[in-house]
Scaffold this motif. Structure first.
Motif, short mmCIF file in Angstrom:
data_model
loop_
_atom_site.label_atom_id
_atom_site.label_comp_id
_atom_site.label_asym_id
_atom_site.label_seq_id
_atom_site.Cartn_x
_atom_site.Cartn_y
_atom_site.Cartn_z
N ARG A 115 -20.82 -61.89 -81.82
CA ARG A 115 -20.90 -63.31 -81.47
C ARG A 115 -21.47 -63.50 -80.07
N ARG A 116 -21.10 -62.62 -79.14
CA ARG A 116 -21.64 -62.76 -77.79
C ARG A 116 -23.15 -62.52 -77.77
N GLY A 117 -23.62 -61.61 -78.62
CA GLY A 117 -25.06 -61.41 -78.71
C GLY A 117 -25.75 -62.66 -79.21
N ARG A 118 -25.20 -63.25 -80.27
CA ARG A 118 -25.78 -64.50 -80.78
C ARG A 118 -25.79 -65.59 -79.71
N ASP A 119 -24.68 -65.72 -78.99
CA ASP A 119 -24.61 -66.74 -77.93
C ASP A 119 -25.67 -66.51 -76.86
N GLU A 120 -25.89 -65.26 -76.52
CA GLU A 120 -26.88 -64.92 -75.49
C GLU A 120 -28.30 -65.28 -75.93
N LEU A 121 -28.56 -65.16 -77.22
CA LEU A 121 -29.91 -65.37 -77.74
C LEU A 121 -30.21 -66.81 -78.12
N ALA A 122 -29.18 -67.59 -78.41
CA ALA A 122 -29.37 -68.88 -79.09
C ALA A 122 -30.32 -69.82 -78.37
N PHE A 123 -30.26 -69.87 -77.06
CA PHE A 123 -31.16 -70.73 -76.30
C PHE A 123 -32.34 -69.95 -75.74
N ARG A 124 -32.07 -68.73 -75.26
CA ARG A 124 -33.13 -67.98 -74.58
C ARG A 124 -34.35 -67.73 -75.47
#
Length: 429
Positions: A115-124
């Motif tokens: 989930r933290r990986g998804r959060d890191e990627l979602a906007f970037r």
């Protein structure tokens, strides 16, 4: 040699070119700097004898290419699978730490890294120009690549499977997810018991999803939604959204079993009316205030405005925790008052953390509201430019911290989760 451009990498992946993890990583690192930390991010040797996260990811990408070839995948699906294979363990760069096991020995752990990986990627990744539909597939695969065994909790199709598998199909495309799980399992030098479980879970999930009719893709709850709508003839779109959204939450939790029960649970709302709560989500400069203005009949609760009224400035607490506490107390009181009146209330705040959204949305549920999260899904570079143009910009370091801290919303957090792009495009999770 300069790294390849992201559009070129995506085109080559879609065409079936066998690009390595190193090539994909080089293209995306300027937008996702955390990728540069993967070669130095360790893994527990019991489960990952191949070494660092980068070493594992390189093997996963190679196996994903082979699986895509075997299935004849091309185009958007192939690009999604390969990009997710390269990025699936990105969150380990943030979450990896040493913890003692039950014997007291130190082990390497990476809790919640998917989930933290998804959060890191979602906007970037928006800054790369990637198509949002492709990006949503990648985000779903990264977030759910460790969820297969949880969807299969229970002892067969008459137990938890019949709920867990369709629920997972709602969140991620299962044919791609099972291929990613197989590539992840094979991307280990020593096939440990945990890796073997990944292969077994992929096989079992595929069989269960086919039996349940949710394997092929699309909305696995389309028939559920259609039956709920048919049971509420003449219902407004908001009442239908409340019935379907609440019904799916209750069905996944095991509180109801049929669309008839979902329709029955909104009869009181149909007779007496119900409030609506829209929670805006996004870092500073992402366009939340513009979104709030799109609801002219709503009561907007702006934490920035309340902070300014109480003397803390729009973006900072001049008098510290006292002002912050007063702002939240005033905001919650205004929210309760609006919900009691049956109004449409818009909560205009960054709402970055899932725990903070849960408190606000919980009040909405207590009052029987239709709850929505509307995400201002804006590329970070655009948000930064907008922020700099403000009369009182948020410090650049604060804005960077907001993007780093943001928990991308889960579909289960509200009755509806809607993404709004900078050109007013919308996508519903």
């Amino acid at each position: 040699m300069s790294p390849p451009a992201v559009p070129d990498v995506l085109a080559l992946l879609a065409e079936g070119r066998p690009l390595t993890f190193e090539t994909i990583s080089a293209a995306f690192t300027p937008f996702v700097p955390l990728l540069a930390r993967l070669p130095d991010t360790p893994q527990d040797p019991q489960w990952h004898a191949e070494g660092s996260v980068a070493a594992h990811s390189a093997l996963v990408v190679a196996h994903a290419h082979a699986l895509a070839d075997e299935a004849g995948l091309g185009g958007e699906d192939r690009a999604a699978l390969l990009l997710a294979a390269a990025l699936h363990d990105l969150g380990k760069a943030r979450t990896t730490r040493e913890e003692p096991d039950e014997t007291g020995a130190l082990r390497i752990r990476s809790p919640q890294h998917a989930r933290r990986g998804r959060d890191e990627l979602a906007f970037r990744l928006l800054d790369t120009g990637i198509a949002p539909v492709l990006l949503l597939k990648v985000l779903a695969l990264v977030a759910e690549h460790h969820s297969l065994h949880r969807a299969l909790d229970g002892d067969g199709l008459n137990s938890g499977w019949s709920r867990g598998v369709p629920a997972l199909a709602r969140r991620a495309p299962l044919p791609l997810l099972t291929r990613l799980a197989r590539a992840d399992a094979r991307g280990r030098v020593v096939l440990s018991g945990d890796a073997a479980r990944g292969e077994d879970s992929a096989d079992l999930l595929e069989l269960a999803a086919q039996d349940l009719g949710v394997w092929a893709g699309g909305d696995p709850f389309a028939a559920f939604r259609a039956e709920v709508a048919a049971l509420l003839p003449g219902a407004s779109p908001d009442l239908q959204a409340l019935a379907a959204g609440r019904g799916l939450q209750d069905w996944e939790a095991g509180r109801i079993h049929t669309p008839h029960e979902a329709a029955a649970r909104v009869q009181d709302a149909a007779r007496h009316g119900f409030p609506r709560l829209t929670v805006l989500c996004g870092p500073s400069g992402s366009g939340k205030s513009t979104l709030a203005a799109a609801f002219p009949d709503a009561e907007v609760i702006s934490l920035d405005d309340l902070r300014a009224q109480l003397g803390g400035g729009r973006h900072g607490a001049k008098h510290g925790a006292w002002v912050s506490g007063q702002v939240m107390q005033a905001a919650r009181e205004a929210l309760r008052a609006g919900l009691r009146r049956g109004a449409h209330v818009v909560w205009d705040a960054t709402s970055l953390r899932r725990s903070g959204r849960a408190q606000v949305l919980g009040l909405g549920r207590d009052y029987g509201a239709l709850t929505r999260i509307v995400v201002a899904w804006t590329p970070p570079a655009l948000a930064a430019a907008r922020n700099r143009a403000r009369p009182q910009p948020v410090p650049a370091a604060v804005l960077a911290d907001q993007f780093r801290a943001l928990d991308f919303p889960e579909v289960s957090e509200a009755h509806e989760v809607i993404l709004r792009g900078p050109e007013e495009e919308t996508w519903t999770l």
